[in-house]
Each structure stands twice: as C-alpha cells, then as structure tokens.
Write an enzyme that holds these catalytic residues in place. Structure first.
Site: not given
Length: 162
Positions: A68-69
C-alpha cells in the site's frame, strides 16, 4: 520523504539485491508501487525503470507483489521475463514467506490483544481495491505475534497465510 516526492530519481541505497534476474528494493512509505500521477513519475516502477535506462539496461520489471501507498517494505521484481512463471507460482502457492512488522494503537494499556493469535477476516476485491466485508468474500488468515508493548502501542509481527 518530501524530497522523494519532488525529485523522483531512485535512491541507490534502496537497492538491497540485484543479481540473477532479480531486483530487490526497500519501498518507502508514501510512494506507490505503480500508477498514480504519471506526470510526476513518482511511483516505484517508473523510478526503477528510469534508473535502469540511465544505466543503459533494459527496463523490464516483473511485478509480483505490491505494498500500500502508506506502507514501507521490501519488494522483489523480476528482471528476466523467463522467471515470471516460477515466481508467480511460488507466490500463488504461498511458497514465499511474507513477514510484516506494524505498530498498532491499543485502546488501553490493558488491551485484550493476546501475545499471539490468528486474525481472520472475509475480504472482497472490487476494481482492484480490497476491503473487509461482514459476510461472503474470501477468508484472509494472518498469524500475529506481539513483539513489544509500550503504553497504548504494540509492535506486532504479522505473517499472512492466505
């Protein structure tokens, strides 16, 4: 972090291993693995490809995992397309071990979080986004172990099984 978003050149110290058709990197938080704002060219894959081209190398990268970011961690990319089937099979058959370490906030110092256990949640993926659902979905199972507790926080090791 701010410099990496403004200046998307990939920092060499993030390369952990590069040989035998594999490229292993440490992805910082706040950087997408791929996609995002193409005008900024700030995603990890775009940065790595630019680095490879600047070195006069083919810019092929096989992507077999994502983070994830907001998550930092180690990712492996294939540099040789011939390795893709083998790596894809190892990932789908769970022959590779994934270990995550996270800091979690606890409601109180005496939280009910046990020292170790299993988390199970039904997940549903739609349009590339995965979310927890109340019923249906595919079961996701993760083993956890508390490594350390400090006040209302805990350092937890997570090992996804599915």
């Amino acid at each position: 972090m701010a410099f990496e978003r403004l200046f998307p050149a990939f920092r060499e110290e993030r390369i952990l291993y590069e040989a035998g058709g594999l490229l292993v990197v440490n992805k910082p938080h706040g950087v997408a693995v791929h996609g995002g704002d193409l005008a900024l060219a700030g995603d990890l894959v775009t940065r790595l490809k630019a680095r490879l081209r600047a070195r006069g190398q083919d810019d092929y990268l096989g992507v077999h995992q994502r983070l994830d970011l907001g998550t930092s961690g180690v990712l492996a990319f294939t540099r040789d397309p011939k390795l893709n089937p083998q790596i894809a099979e190892q990932m789908s058959e769970h022959e590779t071990e994934r270990v995550y370490v996270a800091i979690v906030a606890l409601a109180t110092k005496k939280s009910a979080l046990r020292d170790a256990g299993v988390l199970e949640q039904p997940l549903e993926t739609e349009q590339g986004r995965t979310r927890v659902v109340k019923s249906g979905g595919q079961r996701a199972r993760t083993r956890y172990r508390v490594l350390e507790r400090v006040r209302e926080r805990a350092l937890v090791e997570l090992r996804p099984e599915t």
